[in-house]
Write an enzyme that holds these catalytic residues in place. Structure first.
Site, PDB file in Angstrom:
ATOM      1  N   CYS A 233     -51.359  61.597  -7.305  1.00 44.00           N
ATOM      2  CA  CYS A 233     -52.623  62.406  -8.216  1.00 44.00           C
ATOM      3  C   CYS A 233     -53.513  63.440  -7.236  1.00 44.00           C
ATOM      4  O   CYS A 233     -54.021  64.524  -7.782  1.00 44.00           O
ATOM      5  CB  CYS A 233     -53.071  62.046  -9.221  1.00 44.00           C
TER       6      CYS A 233
ATOM      7  N   CYS B 282     -60.811  68.000  -5.878  1.00 43.46           N
ATOM      8  CA  CYS B 282     -59.602  67.119  -5.379  1.00 43.46           C
ATOM      9  C   CYS B 282     -59.502  67.204  -3.936  1.00 43.46           C
ATOM     10  O   CYS B 282     -59.126  66.398  -3.258  1.00 43.46           O
ATOM     11  CB  CYS B 282     -58.586  67.583  -6.031  1.00 43.46           C
TER      12      CYS B 282
END
Lengths: 130, 399
Positions: A38, A108
């Site tokens: 992810c 991220c």
């Protein structure tokens, strides 16, 4: 060269010519963050000298252009710093040094400082044990 | 440096013939096709001529073509409009797991107003099994919507078989043909569908124009309420220049379909044959045989798509990727995930979509440029490192 508006020139420079890519065979500390399913994944390797300074920092990164540029920038910022100084490097400092990151990449991909800190903690833990 | 555009699934060039056909409508032919005077007449004539050309591309009756602002609007209109008009009959829809967001998210919106949505999966090649559609249809199913072909994997679906099943069950069948129309022969009667969406900008026409064909007699609520344009099924003054461009693009696509497909698939096949030989741990996605003539899609293990895109762009090559990092929402491709491709592998997705401006040498250029880029990114990748340390090529069990 075709310009891409998404990334700053500094980001593109560090992505195209990343500094300190690789692995340190006899690293004093190793830090790994993220997971490939992810998010991005980064591994930092550090070498510490007698004065508690980072005399070598290397990394390997799986992720987007921003993730690679972040890793490269963190390695450059950390080299030569004392461990305490290096622990002060934050995500925002890295993004600022890179001339900014796109909003959606701030979280991220901006994991380089975390990976560096983990490598330093790894070194400190090993030192305590020995 | 060569400039090689291989992202025709994102947008195609507008052909010069199309631009030439549009220009008069932007100048003197500015009239409103609904007006009752000379200006209106000539705009209406241009509009109706375009309708005939678009209808001819899919073997349809021109009176059953509704012009829309894009493929997304055509899909929204079909899904929400057909289901909405049948609400008294039932509240169940069947779609597939690889639909475009405009179908998938329309279905999600219907869910919020009380509809139930059954989503059929696909096999490793991205193919829907018609028997699963049969099993998913219920007494209260009011619409089946399965795309004709998927642009990301190139896989062409067994539409005739699904249409037969839907027909036998008495359920209207819509197909999103945006990726397929103009690229492969489509005839609405041979396919046996009840509604079909298409768009101009994937067939060398302008952006901002699409069309929805709906079989006469099928009830459908308009998405845009307004005047009686498009037979009362889509309010709003028609985008006449765009529609005329789409008409010319459709006419050219119909006329040159076979030669275009032969040309595009020769480059596609060369890349599909040679790229896996040049780059280890690179795999084709989608069906090996049943695929759109322009689509060559792959996953490259151990690296992320965005890095490849950036390096390729530096070398003048434009492609796209279904990787999470390249999407603004930072979500990986639902299509690759539905094909059973693990999330970390799907992150190395690369989609080459060929077009009429490409030359066979473009394939050679990709074969020259891409392998060192992959090698460079793999050398930076901790995943590749782990793979090598776990025995590398001697050990196929990656992780």
């Amino acid at each position: 060269m075709i310009k891409i508006a998404t990334y700053s020139e500094t980001v593109m420079d560090h992505f195209m010519n990343p500094r300190n890519v690789g692995e340190i065979e006899d690293a004093d500390g190793i830090g790994e963050v993220g997971n490939p399913v992810c998010g991005d994944m980064m591994t930092f390797y550090v070498k510490v000298d007698d004065e508690d300074r980072l005399n070598d920092v290397k990394f390997k990164t799986f992720g987007c252009g921003a993730a690679i540029a972040v890793s490269s920038m963190v390695s450059e910022m950390a080299k030569g710093k004392t461990l305490d100084e290096a622990m002060q490097i934050g995500r925002k400092d890295v993004a600022d040094q890179l001339g900014g990151l796109p909003d959606n990449k701030m979280h991220c991909s901006n994991l380089g400082a975390d990976a560096l800190h983990k490598a330093i903690e790894d070194y400190r833990n090993k030192k305590k044990e020995s | 440096m060569p400039e090689v555009y291989l992202d025709h699934y994102a947008a195609t060039q507008v052909l010069p013939e199309v631009v030439d056909a549009m220009q008069p409508l932007l100048r003197d032919g500015f009239g409103n096709p609904s007006s009752l005077h000379g200006w209106g007449d000539s705009a209406r004539e241009a509009l109706e001529a375009a309708r005939e050309k678009v209808a001819a591309l899919i073997g349809a009756n021109p009176a059953e073509i509704i012009f829309t602002s894009c493929g997304t609007e055509a899909n929204n209109t079909a899904v929400k409009g057909i289901a909405g008009a049948a609400k008294k009959k039932g509240n169940h829809l069947v779609i597939s797991a690889i639909e475009h967001f405009s179908v998938m998210h329309s279905a999600r919106t219907l869910e919020k107003s009380g509809f139930e949505v059954a989503t059929v999966g696909v096999d490793e090649y991205g193919m829907v099994n018609p028997e699963e559609v049969r099993a998913a249809i219920r007494q209260d199913t009011v619409l089946v919507s399965i795309m004709t072909a998927n642009g990301e994997t190139g896989t062409v679906q067994p539409i005739e078989e699904i249409a037969e099943i839907a027909k036998a069950k008495g359920v209207p069948f819509h197909t999103d043909a945006v990726a397929a129309a103009g690229s492969i022969p489509l005839d609405v009667n041979d396919l046996g569908v009840d509604a079909l969406s298409l768009a101009s900008d994937l067939m060398y026409g302008p952006k901002g124009v699409g069309a929805l064909w709906v079989r006469k007699g099928l009830r459908m609520m308009p998405l845009l309420d307004g005047g009686v344009q498009e037979g009362g099924r889509r309010g709003g003054t028609e985008n006449v220049p765009g529609i005329v461009g789409m008409g010319t693009a459709a006419e050219l696509a119909a006329e040159h379909m076979d030669e275009r497909a032969a040309y595009l698939s020769s480059m596609r096949d060369a890349l599909i044959e040679k790229l896996p030989a040049a780059i280890p741990h690179l795999n084709l996605t989608g069906h090996p045989a049943r695929r759109l003539p322009w689509n060559a899609s792959f996953v490259v293990e151990f690296i992320e798509g965005e890095g490849m895109l950036l390096f390729l762009n530096m070398q003048g090559i434009a492609v796209s990727s279904g990787s999470a990092c390249t999407s603004r929402a930072l979500k990986g491709s639902h299509v690759l995930s539905a094909c059973g491709i693990p999330a970390e592998v799907a992150r190395g997705s690369l989609l080459f979509s060929f077009g009429l401006d490409n030359k066979p040498e473009d394939v050679d250029y990709v074969l020259e440029v891409l392998p060192p880029i992959v090698q460079r990114l793999r050398e930076m990748s901790p995943l590749y490192d782990k793979f090598l340390k776990s025995g590398g090529d001697q050990n196929s069990d990656v992780q």
